[in-house]
Design a protein around this motif. Structure first.
Motif, PDB file in Angstrom:
ATOM      1  N   LEU A  44       3.539   7.673  -6.546  1.00  0.00           N
ATOM      2  CA  LEU A  44       3.025   6.533  -5.773  1.00  0.00           C
ATOM      3  C   LEU A  44       2.271   7.016  -4.541  1.00  0.00           C
ATOM      4  O   LEU A  44       1.220   6.460  -4.193  1.00  0.00           O
ATOM      5  CB  LEU A  44       4.170   5.616  -5.339  1.00  0.00           C
ATOM      6  CG  LEU A  44       4.723   4.662  -6.372  1.00  0.00           C
ATOM      7  CD1 LEU A  44       5.852   3.838  -5.769  1.00  0.00           C
ATOM      8  CD2 LEU A  44       3.647   3.743  -6.909  1.00  0.00           C
ATOM      9  N   GLY A  45       2.799   8.051  -3.894  1.00  0.00           N
ATOM     10  CA  GLY A  45       2.132   8.592  -2.719  1.00  0.00           C
ATOM     11  C   GLY A  45       0.743   9.115  -3.039  1.00  0.00           C
ATOM     12  O   GLY A  45      -0.220   8.834  -2.319  1.00  0.00           O
ATOM     13  N   VAL A  46       0.626   9.855  -4.124  1.00  0.00           N
ATOM     14  CA  VAL A  46      -0.676  10.396  -4.518  1.00  0.00           C
ATOM     15  C   VAL A  46      -1.623   9.252  -4.888  1.00  0.00           C
ATOM     16  O   VAL A  46      -2.812   9.271  -4.518  1.00  0.00           O
ATOM     17  CB  VAL A  46      -0.521  11.402  -5.678  1.00  0.00           C
ATOM     18  CG1 VAL A  46      -1.871  11.785  -6.263  1.00  0.00           C
ATOM     19  CG2 VAL A  46       0.227  12.638  -5.199  1.00  0.00           C
ATOM     20  N   LEU A  47      -1.124   8.239  -5.583  1.00  0.00           N
ATOM     21  CA  LEU A  47      -1.961   7.088  -5.925  1.00  0.00           C
ATOM     22  C   LEU A  47      -2.459   6.380  -4.672  1.00  0.00           C
ATOM     23  O   LEU A  47      -3.610   5.935  -4.609  1.00  0.00           O
ATOM     24  CB  LEU A  47      -1.193   6.115  -6.823  1.00  0.00           C
ATOM     25  CG  LEU A  47      -0.928   6.579  -8.245  1.00  0.00           C
ATOM     26  CD1 LEU A  47      -0.036   5.584  -8.977  1.00  0.00           C
ATOM     27  CD2 LEU A  47      -2.229   6.796  -8.999  1.00  0.00           C
ATOM     28  N   GLU A  48      -1.598   6.291  -3.661  1.00  0.00           N
ATOM     29  CA  GLU A  48      -2.012   5.654  -2.417  1.00  0.00           C
ATOM     30  C   GLU A  48      -3.048   6.502  -1.693  1.00  0.00           C
ATOM     31  O   GLU A  48      -3.987   5.959  -1.096  1.00  0.00           O
ATOM     32  CB  GLU A  48      -0.801   5.373  -1.537  1.00  0.00           C
ATOM     33  CG  GLU A  48       0.054   4.245  -2.084  1.00  0.00           C
ATOM     34  CD  GLU A  48       1.235   3.897  -1.206  1.00  0.00           C
ATOM     35  OE1 GLU A  48       1.287   4.342  -0.043  1.00  0.00           O
ATOM     36  OE2 GLU A  48       2.109   3.158  -1.676  1.00  0.00           O
ATOM     37  N   LEU A  49      -2.917   7.816  -1.732  1.00  0.00           N
ATOM     38  CA  LEU A  49      -3.938   8.682  -1.130  1.00  0.00           C
ATOM     39  C   LEU A  49      -5.275   8.523  -1.855  1.00  0.00           C
ATOM     40  O   LEU A  49      -6.335   8.457  -1.215  1.00  0.00           O
ATOM     41  CB  LEU A  49      -3.487  10.143  -1.162  1.00  0.00           C
ATOM     42  CG  LEU A  49      -2.319  10.490  -0.241  1.00  0.00           C
ATOM     43  CD1 LEU A  49      -1.856  11.920  -0.487  1.00  0.00           C
ATOM     44  CD2 LEU A  49      -2.694  10.287   1.216  1.00  0.00           C
ATOM     45  N   THR A 103     -10.948   0.108  -7.193  1.00  0.00           N
ATOM     46  CA  THR A 103      -9.780   0.559  -6.433  1.00  0.00           C
ATOM     47  C   THR A 103      -9.051  -0.625  -5.824  1.00  0.00           C
ATOM     48  O   THR A 103      -7.812  -0.656  -5.810  1.00  0.00           O
ATOM     49  CB  THR A 103     -10.206   1.553  -5.330  1.00  0.00           C
ATOM     50  OG1 THR A 103     -10.868   2.656  -5.938  1.00  0.00           O
ATOM     51  CG2 THR A 103      -9.010   2.042  -4.547  1.00  0.00           C
ATOM     52  N   ALA A 104      -9.789  -1.607  -5.342  1.00  0.00           N
ATOM     53  CA  ALA A 104      -9.161  -2.796  -4.754  1.00  0.00           C
ATOM     54  C   ALA A 104      -8.341  -3.546  -5.806  1.00  0.00           C
ATOM     55  O   ALA A 104      -7.237  -4.031  -5.510  1.00  0.00           O
ATOM     56  CB  ALA A 104     -10.219  -3.703  -4.129  1.00  0.00           C
ATOM     57  N   VAL A 105      -8.845  -3.637  -7.023  1.00  0.00           N
ATOM     58  CA  VAL A 105      -8.081  -4.280  -8.106  1.00  0.00           C
ATOM     59  C   VAL A 105      -6.809  -3.484  -8.386  1.00  0.00           C
ATOM     60  O   VAL A 105      -5.723  -4.063  -8.560  1.00  0.00           O
ATOM     61  CB  VAL A 105      -8.933  -4.420  -9.385  1.00  0.00           C
ATOM     62  CG1 VAL A 105      -8.085  -4.829 -10.580  1.00  0.00           C
ATOM     63  CG2 VAL A 105     -10.059  -5.424  -9.167  1.00  0.00           C
ATOM     64  N   CYS A 106      -6.913  -2.172  -8.403  1.00  0.00           N
ATOM     65  CA  CYS A 106      -5.729  -1.334  -8.607  1.00  0.00           C
ATOM     66  C   CYS A 106      -4.721  -1.541  -7.481  1.00  0.00           C
ATOM     67  O   CYS A 106      -3.505  -1.562  -7.720  1.00  0.00           O
ATOM     68  CB  CYS A 106      -6.121   0.140  -8.711  1.00  0.00           C
ATOM     69  SG  CYS A 106      -7.056   0.531 -10.202  1.00  0.00           S
ATOM     70  N   TRP A 107      -5.224  -1.721  -6.265  1.00  0.00           N
ATOM     71  CA  TRP A 107      -4.330  -1.972  -5.128  1.00  0.00           C
ATOM     72  C   TRP A 107      -3.619  -3.316  -5.296  1.00  0.00           C
ATOM     73  O   TRP A 107      -2.442  -3.451  -4.958  1.00  0.00           O
ATOM     74  CB  TRP A 107      -5.112  -1.926  -3.814  1.00  0.00           C
ATOM     75  CG  TRP A 107      -4.212  -1.939  -2.630  1.00  0.00           C
ATOM     76  CD1 TRP A 107      -3.914  -3.018  -1.840  1.00  0.00           C
ATOM     77  CD2 TRP A 107      -3.440  -0.864  -2.103  1.00  0.00           C
ATOM     78  NE1 TRP A 107      -3.031  -2.654  -0.867  1.00  0.00           N
ATOM     79  CE2 TRP A 107      -2.724  -1.341  -0.996  1.00  0.00           C
ATOM     80  CE3 TRP A 107      -3.309   0.475  -2.467  1.00  0.00           C
ATOM     81  CZ2 TRP A 107      -1.873  -0.533  -0.254  1.00  0.00           C
ATOM     82  CZ3 TRP A 107      -2.469   1.274  -1.721  1.00  0.00           C
ATOM     83  CH2 TRP A 107      -1.762   0.768  -0.625  1.00  0.00           C
ATOM     84  N   VAL A 108      -4.317  -4.318  -5.831  1.00  0.00           N
ATOM     85  CA  VAL A 108      -3.683  -5.616  -6.121  1.00  0.00           C
ATOM     86  C   VAL A 108      -2.503  -5.414  -7.062  1.00  0.00           C
ATOM     87  O   VAL A 108      -1.406  -5.943  -6.830  1.00  0.00           O
ATOM     88  CB  VAL A 108      -4.705  -6.615  -6.717  1.00  0.00           C
ATOM     89  CG1 VAL A 108      -4.008  -7.822  -7.330  1.00  0.00           C
ATOM     90  CG2 VAL A 108      -5.717  -7.057  -5.663  1.00  0.00           C
ATOM     91  N   LEU A 109      -2.702  -4.626  -8.103  1.00  0.00           N
ATOM     92  CA  LEU A 109      -1.626  -4.373  -9.063  1.00  0.00           C
ATOM     93  C   LEU A 109      -0.472  -3.618  -8.417  1.00  0.00           C
ATOM     94  O   LEU A 109       0.699  -3.933  -8.667  1.00  0.00           O
ATOM     95  CB  LEU A 109      -2.165  -3.596 -10.266  1.00  0.00           C
ATOM     96  CG  LEU A 109      -3.231  -4.313 -11.094  1.00  0.00           C
ATOM     97  CD1 LEU A 109      -3.795  -3.376 -12.153  1.00  0.00           C
ATOM     98  CD2 LEU A 109      -2.680  -5.576 -11.715  1.00  0.00           C
ATOM     99  N   LEU A 110      -0.795  -2.640  -7.580  1.00  0.00           N
ATOM    100  CA  LEU A 110       0.242  -1.880  -6.891  1.00  0.00           C
ATOM    101  C   LEU A 110       1.056  -2.787  -5.967  1.00  0.00           C
ATOM    102  O   LEU A 110       2.287  -2.698  -5.910  1.00  0.00           O
ATOM    103  CB  LEU A 110      -0.398  -0.737  -6.101  1.00  0.00           C
ATOM    104  CG  LEU A 110       0.546   0.264  -5.457  1.00  0.00           C
ATOM    105  CD1 LEU A 110       1.293   1.047  -6.524  1.00  0.00           C
ATOM    106  CD2 LEU A 110      -0.241   1.201  -4.559  1.00  0.00           C
TER     107      LEU A 110
END
Length: 127
Positions: free
Chosen positions: A51-56, A78-85
């Motif tokens: 999760l940390g690496v994905l957030e970076l 990336t914003a769509v991926c952030w919505v899913l996260l």
């Protein structure tokens, strides 16, 4: 509109960078000890680090593609991926009864949805 989208992406990038650094480099035991970090007791170290690496990567993906003008479509992706996260984070905190963190994640989710909508639509880098 462009300024609002840059501001939203910048705020999310800062949040992702701080979260990514802490999850990637701070030991899981220390994360579990801080307020809101109890969820780490329910998962393995590898999951937290991933999760940390994905957030970076999200921090970079929200800003760098547009700044260097290489594949700027990666910003809304990336914003769509952030919505899913953030949806996953809301579920995790909701199951733990941490309503404050659910609301905070909802704010991040809505901001990411705004960036995705804006960069795919009216504030697109290609238009």
């Amino acid at each position: 509109m462009n300024l609002a989208l840059w501001t939203g992406a910048g705020l999310l990038a800062v949040v992702a960078l701080i979260g990514g650094i802490s999850k990637t480099f701070v030991p899981k035991e220390k994360l579990a000890a801080v307020q809101g970090g109890g969820w780490t007791d329910d998962v393995g170290v590898g999951f937290v680090k991933t999760l940390g690496v994905l957030e970076l990567l999200a921090a970079a993906g929200l800003i760098l593609p547009a700044v260097v003008d290489i594949a700027p479509v990666l910003v809304p992706v990336t914003a769509v991926c952030w919505v899913l996260l953030m949806a996953g984070a809301m579920i995790t905190h909701g199951r733990r009864g941490e309503s404050t963190y659910v609301m905070l994640n909802l704010i991040y989710l809505l901001l990411a949805a705004f960036v995705a909508w804006g960069r795919f639509g009216p504030g697109s880098f290609t238009g």
